[in-house]
Design an enzyme around this catalytic site. Structure first.
Site, short mmCIF file in Angstrom:
data_model
loop_
_atom_site.label_atom_id
_atom_site.label_comp_id
_atom_site.label_asym_id
_atom_site.label_seq_id
_atom_site.Cartn_x
_atom_site.Cartn_y
_atom_site.Cartn_z
CG ASP A 90 32.06 -24.05 63.78
OD1 ASP A 90 30.99 -23.41 63.72
OD2 ASP A 90 32.98 -23.91 62.97
NE ARG A 103 28.03 -25.74 53.56
CZ ARG A 103 27.97 -25.04 54.69
NH1 ARG A 103 26.99 -25.25 55.54
NH2 ARG A 103 28.88 -24.15 54.98
#
Length: 428
Positions: A313, A405
């Site tokens: 990530d 998000r």
């Protein structure tokens, strides 16, 4: 759709409060399904994915009460009451928005003996199958069919049974789903080659506070002795290490100096070690972590790995950083397929990147130039923001609903540290 307009070239200085971890909050929200008593989560981030999961739980019949408007960076409290579950189906309309929605599967089957959960959707970064979730539940005695795009799961008479489950590869989601299911299973369950991410430990600590019996937290071997029931608890969500890592790279790419309030170096050691070789300094403080760069940025290599390795990530953000480093670097992605979709967008800004299969050779350039770019997924979108902060001229990042998000108050946090950026609201 909203856009972000960034005028680059500003050095970031100041402090940024790190929000509660999205990737910890999502399974913690699902954990409320394991008890009929109230689960209270503190430090809940205000994010689109959190809203999606809350809406999913509400349609199951969970009472969701949030305290605070999320206008500060200290997070909010959410009180979750799953005493009266009225629906055991997780519908496609909600699950398609976010892959983490599949985390309701284990708790529902464990507590109620059955569940119907849509196959998940989410970011377009390659397949992330739920095979390991399904095989684990089958090992615990569940009967599972796939019909019409839904997972149909039924526990055996008397409920799920403890089992030894060996993961052929590390899976964060499967570890979380099966750990929750095992907490209510009959007997002892052992998860071998379990994920070791800090978010796994955070979920385990919450389950233990709810009465679960779990050993091996922080290791790749978890042993869970099932209980007939769990009770309510109050748990504070840990700070978001991916958000902290992203802002660390924002400091690095702008030659800045940021104190990241609440950030934990232990959660970021792989990244910190690599960035130290690139000329970035990390100093633990009483309030978190200080990140700074005063000299040249040097090209270094990075390969994504399960924790405690370099996080997938943070791969896109690392690539943006290396675009303006001296020399060349090799970025290798070993976790997800199709996670180089930000490369063409960075190239629009003048980046020199050549992709060879799962690796990208990044040759640093003297400068990036602002351009209109389009986000393709959550982490790719923030890599374009980082590139825009360093670029000459104006960058407009389109489709920033991805950002919403996973990053709470992103533009406000960066503006407070000197960034020149604004959100352009969709007038429609």
């Amino acid at each position: 759709m909203d856009k972000l307009r960034i005028r680059g070239g500003r050095t970031l200085k100041g402090e940024i409060a790190i929000s509660g971890a999205k990737n910890a909050a999502l399974p913690l929200l699902a954990a409320c399904l394991l008890t009929e008593e109230t689960l209270t989560l503190r430090n809940l981030p205000h994010l689109a994915d959190i809203v999606t999961m809350s809406n999913l739980l509400a349609q199951h019949g969970v009472g969701v009460v949030v305290n605070g408007k999320g206008t500060s960076y200290e997070g909010r409290d959410v009180h979750l009451d799953a005493a009266n579950i009225t629906n055991l189906t997780a519908h496609y309309d909600l699950v398609r928005k976010m892959r983490a929605s599949v985390l309701v599967l284990g708790p529902l089957v464990a507590r109620f003996g059955e569940a119907k959960v849509s196959l998940p959707g989410g970011c377009a970064i390659g397949p992330r199958p739920v095979d390991l979730h399904i095989k684990g539940l089958q090992a615990m005695g569940a009967e599972i069919d796939i019909e019409g795009g839904y997972i149909l799961a039924k526990a055996p008479k008397g409920g799920l049974k403890g089992a030894e489950i060996v993961f052929p590869q590390v899976s964060v989601g499967a570890t979380e789903n099966l750990m929750m299911a095992a907490a209510l299973a009959d007997g002892e369950t052992t998860l071998v080659n379990a994920a070791r991410e800090p978010e796994i430990g955070d979920l385990a600590r919450c389950l233990i506070a709810m009465g679960a019996d779990i050993d091996g937290v922080g290791s790749d071997r978890l042993r869970i002795r099932g209980k007939k029931t769990l009770h309510g608890a109050t748990h504070a969500i840990l700070p978001d290490r991916i958000e902290a890592g992203t802002y660390a790279m924002a400091a690095a790419i702008t030659g800045g100096d940021l104190e990241l309030l609440g950030a934990r170096l232990d959660d970021l050691r792989a990244m910190a070690k690599i960035l130290a070789g690139a000329g970035v300094t990390f100093t633990e403080t009483e309030r978190g972590l200080r990140v700074a760069r005063t000299g040249d940025l040097i090209g270094v290599d990075a390969m994504t790995e399960p924790f405690p390795g370099f996080p997938t990530d943070l791969q896109a953000q690392m690539m943006a950083l290396m675009c303006v480093a001296k020399g060349a670097s090799m970025i290798t992605e070993t976790i997800f397929e199709n996670r180089f979709m930000h490369v063409p967008e960075l190239a629009r800004m003048g980046a020199n990147i050549t992709v060879h299969g799962a690796s990208a050779l990044v040759r640093g350039v003297p400068k990036l130039t602002g351009a209109p770019v389009m986000a393709t997924d959550l982490r790719a979108s923030v890599s374009l923001v980082l590139a825009g902060l360093a670029a000459e001229g104006e960058t407009v990042v389109n489709r920033i609903y991805h950002l919403d998000r996973g990053y709470e108050h992103l533009e406000e946090k960066l503006i407070a540290c000197g960034a020149d950026m604004e959100r352009l609201r969709d007038a429609s």
